[in-house]
Design a protein around this motif. Structure first.
Motif, PDB file in Angstrom:
ATOM      1  N   THR A   1      61.556 -52.198  25.987  1.00 17.70           N
ATOM      2  CA  THR A   1      62.434 -51.350  25.170  1.00 17.70           C
ATOM      3  C   THR A   1      63.762 -52.040  24.912  1.00 17.70           C
ATOM      4  O   THR A   1      64.332 -51.951  23.809  1.00 17.70           O
ATOM      5  CB  THR A   1      62.659 -50.008  25.875  1.00 17.70           C
ATOM      6  OG1 THR A   1      61.391 -49.393  26.137  1.00 17.70           O
ATOM      7  CG2 THR A   1      63.503 -49.076  25.028  1.00 17.70           C
TER       8      THR A   1
ATOM      9  N   ASN B   1      68.406 -45.131  23.812  1.00 18.30           N
ATOM     10  CA  ASN B   1      68.192 -43.841  24.472  1.00 18.30           C
ATOM     11  C   ASN B   1      66.894 -43.864  25.274  1.00 18.30           C
ATOM     12  O   ASN B   1      66.816 -43.327  26.386  1.00 18.30           O
ATOM     13  CB  ASN B   1      68.150 -42.721  23.433  1.00 18.30           C
ATOM     14  CG  ASN B   1      69.506 -42.528  22.765  1.00 18.30           C
ATOM     15  OD1 ASN B   1      70.535 -42.814  23.367  1.00 18.30           O
ATOM     16  ND2 ASN B   1      69.519 -42.047  21.520  1.00 18.30           N
ATOM     17  N   GLU B   2      65.858 -44.501  24.707  1.00 17.67           N
ATOM     18  CA  GLU B   2      64.588 -44.593  25.424  1.00 17.67           C
ATOM     19  C   GLU B   2      64.744 -45.440  26.699  1.00 17.67           C
ATOM     20  O   GLU B   2      64.210 -45.091  27.757  1.00 17.67           O
ATOM     21  CB  GLU B   2      63.527 -45.204  24.509  1.00 17.67           C
ATOM     22  CG  GLU B   2      62.136 -45.245  25.168  1.00 17.67           C
ATOM     23  CD  GLU B   2      61.099 -45.850  24.222  1.00 17.67           C
ATOM     24  OE1 GLU B   2      59.958 -46.052  24.693  1.00 17.67           O
ATOM     25  OE2 GLU B   2      61.429 -46.104  23.050  1.00 17.67           O
TER      26      GLU B   2
ATOM     27  N   GLU C   1      70.295 -47.517  13.693  1.00 18.23           N
ATOM     28  CA  GLU C   1      69.747 -46.239  14.146  1.00 18.23           C
ATOM     29  C   GLU C   1      68.546 -46.457  15.059  1.00 18.23           C
ATOM     30  O   GLU C   1      68.412 -45.833  16.117  1.00 18.23           O
ATOM     31  CB  GLU C   1      69.356 -45.395  12.936  1.00 18.23           C
ATOM     32  CG  GLU C   1      68.847 -43.988  13.322  1.00 18.23           C
ATOM     33  CD  GLU C   1      68.560 -43.149  12.093  1.00 18.23           C
ATOM     34  OE1 GLU C   1      68.871 -43.603  10.972  1.00 18.23           O
ATOM     35  OE2 GLU C   1      68.020 -42.050  12.297  1.00 18.23           O
ATOM     36  N   SER C   2      67.666 -47.380  14.662  1.00 15.45           N
ATOM     37  CA  SER C   2      66.484 -47.671  15.507  1.00 15.45           C
ATOM     38  C   SER C   2      66.910 -48.296  16.831  1.00 15.45           C
ATOM     39  O   SER C   2      66.318 -48.019  17.888  1.00 15.45           O
ATOM     40  CB  SER C   2      65.545 -48.625  14.763  1.00 15.45           C
ATOM     41  OG  SER C   2      65.067 -48.035  13.575  1.00 15.45           O
TER      42      SER C   2
ATOM     43  N   SER D   1      65.247 -52.995  21.250  1.00 12.17           N
ATOM     44  CA  SER D   1      66.567 -52.569  20.771  1.00 12.17           C
ATOM     45  C   SER D   1      67.372 -53.751  20.242  1.00 12.17           C
ATOM     46  O   SER D   1      68.055 -53.634  19.214  1.00 12.17           O
ATOM     47  CB  SER D   1      67.331 -51.881  21.898  1.00 12.17           C
ATOM     48  OG  SER D   1      68.625 -51.520  21.470  1.00 12.17           O
TER      49      SER D   1
ATOM     50  N   GLU E   1      68.054 -45.543  19.083  1.00  9.92           N
ATOM     51  CA  GLU E   1      66.918 -44.803  19.619  1.00  9.92           C
ATOM     52  C   GLU E   1      66.263 -45.580  20.776  1.00  9.92           C
ATOM     53  O   GLU E   1      65.882 -44.990  21.808  1.00  9.92           O
ATOM     54  CB  GLU E   1      65.888 -44.565  18.502  1.00  9.92           C
ATOM     55  CG  GLU E   1      66.372 -43.563  17.460  1.00  9.92           C
ATOM     56  CD  GLU E   1      65.347 -43.375  16.334  1.00  9.92           C
ATOM     57  OE1 GLU E   1      65.592 -42.560  15.459  1.00  9.92           O
ATOM     58  OE2 GLU E   1      64.313 -44.056  16.386  1.00  9.92           O
TER      59      GLU E   1
END
Length: 489
Positions: free
Chosen positions: A115, A136-137, A129-130, A119, A133
């Protein structure tokens, strides 16, 4: 090795083997328990460190997304490498009970790394934005890793609780076994000691009784000891002694008679020596005669002869009375001057005597009749054989913690082996002996060493054809340690 020693060594070996076995068993179980504790502690530390590092990596990722600089990116890489290493360590912790949980735990770590990489890729492609996300993951996975770490640690504690209790029970049982073994060894040792002491004390008592009977003059009792060790041999020798004791008594009586005859011979010898001494000239009579002759020569106008007789009388008196006494350099120098006056009257212009004396050193103590034999030796070898005579130099110098007295001549010198003889205190026969005092250089060396309690008291420098110099090193404080052992040549 004799029998008594064998018994003692056997006892010692048995005790040592038992003690060593108990110690090795205790050490093995204690080490086993300690290794288990260390392994569990290492598990906890690695998992806690992995949780902390995952949180740091998420924080570094957040910082990089907000401020995309190289320093934040390096921080992410460092955290990622640390997590990868600790993941490999966690993989080694698998066992039958925790395999499923640790497999899920390792997958979470891989998901966190994946992850984070995703990112970073989104951020590089302007997918802000991705990227957020993915952040956050990653944060969610990091928090889940923390919760799962606590779960696994709790499971480990429950799993090893039974193991801990089993080891504690084994330790208590082992302690009890050690106590019983110690009591058993103590009992056996006391039992063996009692038997061993009887095997020694009983024959000794028999020998003691036999010795008591012999001391009363009873030589008809046979000595017998029920033993198979050295005490039996001792009893046999004691029996042999009893058989020969009458012969020994006869020999002692003969020796006593011979001793009495020898004592009588010694008394007769002392009596003859005393009578011989009575026939000799009384030294006081000789001193008085020399003084009378000196005064008569002075009254008749022979002042030089009078001074010579005074020097002879003074030298003779000093030699006879002060050989075993401690004198100062002042007195030694005075008697040396009297000796030189006599020798100058003998050799006249053939003798040249130089002096260099530090008056502040003349209070130092020295064995009586030390300087004259050294100067006398120089006189015999440097002046007397030479038709032109010779030169003797006498010096007294202050060297700080010591006083150095030097006697130097221009004679034929001295061989190396002769110097070694003097150093080794070997008695001279026809050489190195003063005619007046009868004291050789070796005796002077011996007396100086005994007086000062050290070896480094005299130094002899000589070569064939280049004269001889004898130096005496006198410590101002007797008993000080010397730097070198022996005599320097």
């Amino acid at each position: 090795m004799n029998n008594i020693q064998k018994k003692i060594w056997l006892l010692a070996v048995v005790v040592l083997v038992i003690m060593a076995s108990i110690w090795m068993s205790l050490t093995f179980y204690n080490q086993k328990m300690q290794n288990q504790y260390n392994n569990i502690l290492e598990r906890y530390l690695v998992m806690n460190e992995l949780t902390r590092t995952s949180q740091e990596m998420v924080t570094a990722l957040n910082n990089y997304l907000l401020t995309p600089i190289a320093e934040n990116l390096d921080s992410i890489d460092r955290s990622k490498n640390q997590i990868q290493k600790m993941k490999d360590e966690v993989a080694n912790f698998k066992n039958a009970e925790n395999e499923l949980a640790l497999t899920s735990y390792i997958n979470l770590i891989d998901s966190l790394i994946e992850t984070t990489d995703r990112s970073l890729v989104f951020h590089s492609e302007d997918g802000t934005e991705s990227a957020m996300e993915a952040l956050n993951e990653a944060t969610f996975i990091s928090n889940y890793i923390s919760e799962m770490t606590l779960t696994i640690i709790d499971t480990e504690l429950k799993t090893y609780d039974r193991f801990y209790r089993a080891i504690i029970n084994q330790s208590e049982e082992l302690n009890q076994l050690g106590i019983w073994m110690l009591l058993l060894i103590t009992f056996l040792l006391l039992l063996y000691t009692y038997w061993f002491s009887l095997r020694i004390t009983k024959p000794v008592e028999q020998l003691t009784q036999a010795a008591s009977e012999l001391s009363k003059g009873r030589f008809d009792l046979k000595i017998a000891v029920d033993s198979k060790d050295e005490i039996a041999f001792l009893a046999k020798m004691f029996e042999h002694m009893r058989n020969n004791i009458n012969n020994l008594i006869l020999e002692i009586q003969k020796k006593a008679q011979l001793e009495n005859e020898l004592q009588q011979s010694k008394l007769l010898l002392k009596e003859s020596q005393l009578r011989s001494l009575q026939s000799q000239i009384n030294p006081h009579f000789l001193f008085n005669t020399l003084n009378t002759v000196s005064k008569k020569a002075y009254l008749e106008g022979s002042e030089e002869t009078s001074d010579l007789l005074v020097s002879v009388a003074g030298l003779l008196r000093y030699n006879l009375k002060h050989l075993d006494k401690t004198m100062t350099l002042y007195h030694e120098v005075n008697v040396l001057q009297q000796y030189i006056n006599i020798q100058k009257a003998r050799f006249t212009d053939r003798l040249t005597f130089h002096t260099e004396i530090d008056e502040g050193c003349l209070h130092i103590e020295i064995p009586g009749l030390t300087l004259q034999p050294i100067v006398e030796n120089a006189m015999i070898y440097a002046v007397e054989p030479n038709e032109e005579g010779g030169v003797i130099s006498f010096r007294v110098k202050d060297e700080g913690d010591r006083v150095i007295v030097e006697v130097e001549d221009d004679g034929p010198g001295m061989a190396e082996d002769k110097i070694q003889q003097i150093i080794d205190e070997e008695q001279e026969h026809d050489t190195m002996v003063g005619h007046a005092s009868g004291i050789g250089l070796s005796n002077v060396v011996k007396r100086l060493r005994l007086f000062y309690g050290c070896e480094n008291v005299i130094k002899i420098e000589a070569k064939i054809g280049n004269g001889t110099k004898v130096s005496i090193h006198i410590l101002k404080k007797r008993g000080d340690d010397q730097d070198d052992k022996g005599i320097t040549r």
